[in-house]
Structure formats: C-alpha cells, structure tokens
Design an enzyme around this catalytic site. Structure first.
Site, mmCIF file in Angstrom:
data_model
loop_
_atom_site.group_PDB
_atom_site.id
_atom_site.type_symbol
_atom_site.label_atom_id
_atom_site.label_comp_id
_atom_site.label_asym_id
_atom_site.label_seq_id
_atom_site.Cartn_x
_atom_site.Cartn_y
_atom_site.Cartn_z
ATOM 1 N N GLU A 1 39.794 105.294 24.422
ATOM 2 C CA GLU A 1 39.278 105.716 25.721
ATOM 3 C C GLU A 1 38.923 107.201 25.663
ATOM 4 O O GLU A 1 39.752 108.032 25.277
ATOM 5 C CB GLU A 1 40.314 105.486 26.819
ATOM 6 C CG GLU A 1 40.565 104.030 27.155
ATOM 7 C CD GLU A 1 39.561 103.469 28.163
ATOM 8 O OE1 GLU A 1 38.670 104.223 28.593
ATOM 9 O OE2 GLU A 1 39.699 102.278 28.519
ATOM 10 N N HIS B 1 31.966 99.465 24.474
ATOM 11 C CA HIS B 1 32.419 98.367 25.325
ATOM 12 C C HIS B 1 31.227 97.569 25.851
ATOM 13 O O HIS B 1 31.282 96.340 25.969
ATOM 14 C CB HIS B 1 33.242 98.939 26.486
ATOM 15 C CG HIS B 1 34.147 97.949 27.132
ATOM 16 N ND1 HIS B 1 34.905 98.247 28.240
ATOM 17 C CD2 HIS B 1 34.425 96.647 26.837
ATOM 18 C CE1 HIS B 1 35.607 97.186 28.590
ATOM 19 N NE2 HIS B 1 35.344 96.198 27.766
ATOM 20 N N ASP C 1 30.025 101.331 29.356
ATOM 21 C CA ASP C 1 30.582 102.447 28.588
ATOM 22 C C ASP C 1 30.474 102.220 27.076
ATOM 23 O O ASP C 1 30.444 101.080 26.627
ATOM 24 C CB ASP C 1 32.041 102.700 28.990
ATOM 25 C CG ASP C 1 32.921 101.439 29.001
ATOM 26 O OD1 ASP C 1 32.415 100.375 29.362
ATOM 27 O OD2 ASP C 1 34.105 101.558 28.667
#
Length: 218
Positions: A75, A113, A123
């Site tokens: 992330e 993603h 994303d």
C-alpha cells in the site's frame, strides 16, 4: 506476484490503522496488506511475507484467481489526486528487488490493483510512474520501437487476445471500453479519446510478445 495499491486516505497513519483494525465497524470488512509506504518513505511491515494478507479481493491475473494467496500487497499512501513523492518511490525501489528475488517473481508479475480488478479498482492510478520501475527491472513498459513501428491499423480481437496474454482477464460482461481504460491508465495515461487506436494495439502486442506461452502459476 506483487500487487501495488494506493491507500486513498488522508494520511499514511490513518491507512496503517485501518489495515490493522480487526473490527472496523460500519459494515466495513477487515483488510490487510504486507507493507505500507508513507509519503515520506517510512516503511511498515504489517503481515509476514509467508502469510496471506487480505488486500486484493475479487479478481484475477493470468491463471491466478485467488490473488490474495499468491501475492505480496504493498500500500502506497496516496489520495490518488497527486503524484507519488520521491521518498516514497525510493523506498519502493529498495523494497521490490528483495521481494522479487526471495519469491522468484518476474517483473511482469508486478501489477496494479486495477490490473487484476479492472471493474472495481483504479489504484495505483494514472499518476504512478510504472516506466520508472521498468527502467530498474522492477516492472514492464512498452519498448521504444512501438512508437515508430508501422501500423496495420486497429484490430479489436487481436488487442483483446494480447491483453489476455499479458494477464488481463475481463470481468463477466465487461466490454472493450473498460479494458482499454484500464490498459491505458497503466501504459498510456496521457492518451485522449475513447476509441481503440493503432498505438494501443502496437503497445499491447509489444508487451504480449514478452510473455511465456504458459500462463500458469509460477
């Protein structure tokens, strides 16, 4: 594989807390990932690489339908509205080589993603610098010759076949417009118009030519 995400939250700390919350409430499901990288380059490991993290959700890439069980999730703290800061990219570039080496992950299996869930996710988005990673052998990018090669025009069927060779699998009922948007978001974020172009076809063909025929789990 490695799946890159953006947090779409106000701060990296808020994202980290959300990813560590086993009971987020308000009808939200618990989520997790292996690593979080802040805007200033701070790195937090939340899940052991040997363990499954809940970061990918529904979707597929190539022959892999259970992406959570076959991937490392990273992330990146970003709201999706601004470029990814230099300290963050430097930390990512320091993290990826070890991951790829330890897990024998080839560069073409470092994905976003949105690549594996094109109908649900956007994303890390059009502001992420995939070319920069590719120049360091950490991802893939179209070759320079694709912009100069002579074209035979647009071929929707061939374009869709090339996308599947790369790993893109259209969700049920998805049309060309969705797959073209997701493909461009990664490889041609500056492209204008909604119609498939000869350049889209050239780039897809160039990328597909680098993939092995066997798209099974490696």
């Amino acid at each position: 594989m490695v799946v890159l995400h953006h947090t779409a939250m106000a701060t990296a700390l808020a994202a980290r807390d959300r990813l560590c919350d086993p009971d987020p409430g308000a009808g939200l499901s618990p989520v997790s990932c292996h690593y979080v990288i802040s805007e200033t380059g701070d790195l937090w490991q939340l899940v052991d690489e040997n363990d499954r993290a809940w970061h990918a959700g529904a979707g597929a890439w190539g022959a892999v339908w259970d992406v959570n069980s076959h991937s490392i999730g990273i992330e990146l703290a970003n709201t999706s509205a601004h470029p990814y800061p230099e300290p963050q990219m430097v930390t990512l570039e320091a993290l990826l080589p070890g991951l790829l080496s330890r897990w024998s992950i080839p560069p073409e299996r470092v994905i976003g993603h949105s690549d594996m869930a094109p109908d649900r996710k956007s994303d890390p988005g059009p502001r992420f610098d995939w070319r920069r990673l590719a120049l360091r052998g950490l991802s893939i990018w179209p070759g320079a010759s694709t912009g100069e090669a002579r074209t035979s025009g647009r071929d929707e069927q061939r374009f869709c076949e090339d996308l599947k060779t790369i790993g893109y699998l259209p969700p049920e009922g998805a049309g060309l417009d969705l797959m073209l948007r997701v493909f461009r978001m990664r490889f041609r974020p500056w492209a204008e118009g909604q119609d498939l172009s000869a350049q889209d076809c050239r780039i897809a063909a160039d990328l597909a030519a680098r993939f092995p025929v066997d798209r099974g789990i490696r």
